[in-house]
Design a protein around this motif. Structure first.
Motif, PDB file in Angstrom:
ATOM      1  N   GLY A 181       0.813  -1.221   0.000  1.00 15.42           N
ATOM      2  CA  GLY A 181       0.000   0.000   0.000  1.00 15.42           C
ATOM      3  C   GLY A 181       0.838   1.259   0.000  1.00 15.42           C
ATOM      4  N   ARG A 182       2.007   1.200   0.635  1.00 12.40           N
ATOM      5  CA  ARG A 182       2.921   2.346   0.620  1.00 12.40           C
ATOM      6  C   ARG A 182       3.542   2.524  -0.763  1.00 12.40           C
ATOM      7  NH1 ARG A 182       6.044   3.947   5.372  1.00 12.40           N
ATOM      8  NH2 ARG A 182       4.880   3.447   7.225  1.00 12.40           N
ATOM      9  N   ILE A 183       3.746   1.398  -1.449  1.00  9.48           N
ATOM     10  CA  ILE A 183       4.403   1.435  -2.749  1.00  9.48           C
ATOM     11  C   ILE A 183       3.435   1.802  -3.860  1.00  9.48           C
ATOM     12  CG2 ILE A 183       5.658   0.047  -4.452  1.00  9.48           C
ATOM     13  CD1 ILE A 183       6.614  -1.667  -2.036  1.00  9.48           C
ATOM     14  N   ALA A 184       2.227   1.235  -3.816  1.00  9.29           N
ATOM     15  CA  ALA A 184       1.234   1.413  -4.875  1.00  9.29           C
ATOM     16  C   ALA A 184       0.090   2.282  -4.366  1.00  9.29           C
ATOM     17  CB  ALA A 184       0.703   0.059  -5.334  1.00  9.29           C
ATOM     18  N   PRO A 185       0.075   3.571  -4.710  1.00 11.81           N
ATOM     19  CA  PRO A 185      -0.951   4.472  -4.182  1.00 11.81           C
ATOM     20  C   PRO A 185      -2.385   3.998  -4.448  1.00 11.81           C
ATOM     21  CG  PRO A 185       0.758   5.714  -5.306  1.00 11.81           C
ATOM     22  CD  PRO A 185       1.029   4.259  -5.567  1.00 11.81           C
ATOM     23  N   ASP A 186      -2.642   3.353  -5.585  1.00 14.44           N
ATOM     24  CA  ASP A 186      -4.005   2.914  -5.869  1.00 14.44           C
ATOM     25  C   ASP A 186      -4.412   1.722  -5.006  1.00 14.44           C
ATOM     26  OD1 ASP A 186      -2.155   1.354  -7.264  1.00 14.44           O
ATOM     27  OD2 ASP A 186      -3.579   0.847  -8.838  1.00 14.44           O
ATOM     28  N   TYR A 187      -3.476   1.132  -4.283  1.00 10.74           N
ATOM     29  CA  TYR A 187      -3.766   0.013  -3.388  1.00 10.74           C
ATOM     30  C   TYR A 187      -3.821   0.465  -1.932  1.00 10.74           C
ATOM     31  CZ  TYR A 187      -3.455  -4.693  -1.406  1.00 10.74           C
ATOM     32  OH  TYR A 187      -3.702  -5.842  -0.713  1.00 10.74           O
ATOM     33  N   LYS A 188      -3.501   1.716  -1.691  1.00  8.49           N
ATOM     34  CA  LYS A 188      -3.369   2.225  -0.329  1.00  8.49           C
ATOM     35  C   LYS A 188      -4.644   2.050   0.488  1.00  8.49           C
ATOM     36  CE  LYS A 188      -1.680   6.061   2.328  1.00  8.49           C
ATOM     37  NZ  LYS A 188      -0.278   6.287   2.465  1.00  8.49           N
ATOM     38  N   GLN A 189      -5.807   2.344  -0.092  1.00 12.02           N
ATOM     39  CA  GLN A 189      -7.057   2.249   0.662  1.00 12.02           C
ATOM     40  C   GLN A 189      -7.295   0.826   1.140  1.00 12.02           C
ATOM     41  OE1 GLN A 189      -9.040   4.921   1.561  1.00 12.02           O
ATOM     42  NE2 GLN A 189      -9.937   3.396   2.911  1.00 12.02           N
ATOM     43  N   THR A 190      -7.110  -0.146   0.262  1.00 17.60           N
ATOM     44  CA  THR A 190      -7.289  -1.545   0.647  1.00 17.60           C
ATOM     45  C   THR A 190      -6.294  -1.930   1.733  1.00 17.60           C
ATOM     46  OG1 THR A 190      -8.084  -2.090  -1.551  1.00 17.60           O
ATOM     47  CG2 THR A 190      -7.294  -3.912  -0.228  1.00 17.60           C
ATOM     48  N   ALA A 191      -5.064  -1.490   1.593  1.00 15.51           N
ATOM     49  CA  ALA A 191      -4.038  -1.812   2.587  1.00 15.51           C
ATOM     50  C   ALA A 191      -4.389  -1.199   3.939  1.00 15.51           C
ATOM     51  CB  ALA A 191      -2.675  -1.308   2.118  1.00 15.51           C
ATOM     52  N   LEU A 192      -4.875   0.025   3.952  1.00 14.08           N
ATOM     53  CA  LEU A 192      -5.272   0.663   5.205  1.00 14.08           C
ATOM     54  C   LEU A 192      -6.424  -0.082   5.859  1.00 14.08           C
ATOM     55  CD1 LEU A 192      -5.101   4.454   4.238  1.00 14.08           C
ATOM     56  CD2 LEU A 192      -3.586   3.233   5.812  1.00 14.08           C
ATOM     57  N   ASP A 193      -7.415  -0.456   5.060  1.00 11.41           N
ATOM     58  CA  ASP A 193      -8.558  -1.212   5.589  1.00 11.41           C
ATOM     59  C   ASP A 193      -8.099  -2.538   6.181  1.00 11.41           C
ATOM     60  OD1 ASP A 193     -10.287   0.802   4.816  1.00 11.41           O
ATOM     61  OD2 ASP A 193     -10.934  -0.224   2.984  1.00 11.41           O
ATOM     62  N   ASN A 194      -7.226  -3.237   5.476  1.00 13.54           N
ATOM     63  CA  ASN A 194      -6.744  -4.529   5.963  1.00 13.54           C
ATOM     64  C   ASN A 194      -5.922  -4.379   7.241  1.00 13.54           C
ATOM     65  OD1 ASN A 194      -7.990  -5.883   3.879  1.00 13.54           O
ATOM     66  ND2 ASN A 194      -6.167  -5.995   2.618  1.00 13.54           N
ATOM     67  N   GLU A 195      -5.086  -3.344   7.299  1.00  9.17           N
ATOM     68  CA  GLU A 195      -4.280  -3.133   8.501  1.00  9.17           C
ATOM     69  C   GLU A 195      -5.176  -2.799   9.691  1.00  9.17           C
ATOM     70  OE1 GLU A 195      -0.273  -0.774  10.010  1.00  9.17           O
ATOM     71  OE2 GLU A 195      -1.186  -0.201   8.108  1.00  9.17           O
ATOM     72  N   LEU A 196      -6.187  -1.971   9.465  1.00 13.53           N
ATOM     73  CA  LEU A 196      -7.128  -1.626  10.521  1.00 13.53           C
ATOM     74  C   LEU A 196      -7.867  -2.864  11.022  1.00 13.53           C
ATOM     75  CD1 LEU A 196      -8.383   0.611  12.212  1.00 13.53           C
ATOM     76  CD2 LEU A 196      -9.994   1.019  10.352  1.00 13.53           C
ATOM     77  N   MET A 197      -8.325  -3.706  10.104  1.00 12.18           N
ATOM     78  CA  MET A 197      -9.032  -4.926  10.491  1.00 12.18           C
ATOM     79  C   MET A 197      -8.118  -5.867  11.279  1.00 12.18           C
ATOM     80  SD  MET A 197     -12.088  -4.437   9.684  1.00 12.18           S
ATOM     81  CE  MET A 197     -12.674  -6.053  10.141  1.00 12.18           C
ATOM     82  N   GLN A 198      -6.866  -5.936  10.897  1.00 16.78           N
ATOM     83  CA  GLN A 198      -5.923  -6.793  11.608  1.00 16.78           C
ATOM     84  C   GLN A 198      -5.739  -6.297  13.045  1.00 16.78           C
ATOM     85  OE1 GLN A 198      -1.891  -6.736  10.164  1.00 16.78           O
ATOM     86  NE2 GLN A 198      -1.336  -8.580  11.260  1.00 16.78           N
ATOM     87  N   LEU A 199      -5.602  -4.997  13.210  1.00 17.35           N
ATOM     88  CA  LEU A 199      -5.434  -4.441  14.552  1.00 17.35           C
ATOM     89  C   LEU A 199      -6.687  -4.649  15.396  1.00 17.35           C
ATOM     90  CD1 LEU A 199      -3.627  -1.107  13.630  1.00 17.35           C
ATOM     91  CD2 LEU A 199      -2.625  -3.061  14.827  1.00 17.35           C
TER      92      LEU A 199
END
Length: 108
Positions: free
Chosen positions: A69-87
Motif C-alpha cells: 500500500g505504501r508502494i502502490a498508491p491505488d492500493y493504499k485504501q485496501t491496505a489501510l482497511d486490511n491493517e485496521l481490520m488486523q489491529l
C-alpha cells in the motif's frame, strides 16, 4: 503492480529502514542479502523479490499488504482497511467498544 509503481519501492524501503534506525548492513544481514542489494533497492536499481519483500515487511513489523500500500498508491485504501481490520481483530470486546465510541466522537 506495474513497473511504474515499483519506482516508489526504493524510497519507501529507505524511509522505513531509517524510521527503524537500521543500517543497510543490518537490514541486509536480517534478510540474508548483501548491503549492496539493499542499496540497489533503495536507489531503484533493482526490485525486491517476493521472498525478500515478505521478510522485509516482517522485519519492519508491518504487513506485506501495508508495505504494498505504501508502494502502490491505488492500493493504499485496501491496505489501510486490511491493517485496521488486523489491529481490531486483536482487541478484546471492551477495547472494541471504546474504539467504536471514539470513532463516533471523531465523526461528529
Amino acid at each position: 503492480m506495474s513497473n511504474d509503481q515499483f519506482e516508489n519501492l526504493g524510497p519507501q524501503v529507505k524511509e522505513l529502514r531509517i524510521q527503524m534506525k537500521l543500517t543497510q548492513a543490518e537490514v541486509a544481514n536480517a534478510l540474508n542479502v548483501t548491503p549492496g542489494y539493499i542499496s540497489n533497492v533503495e536507489n531503484n536499481r533493482t526490485a525486491m523479490s517476493l521472498r525478500v519483500l515478505i521478510y522485509y515487511a516482517r522485519l519492519m513489523n508491518i504487513t506485506l499488504d501495508s508495505l504494498i500500500g505504501r508502494i502502490a498508491p491505488d492500493y493504499k485504501q485496501t491496505a489501510l482497511d486490511n491493517e485496521l481490520m488486523q489491529l481490531i481483530s486483536k482487541m478484546d470486546d471492551d477495547q472494541k467498544t471504546k474504539l467504536i465510541k471514539t470513532i463516533k466522537l471523531w465523526r461528529k
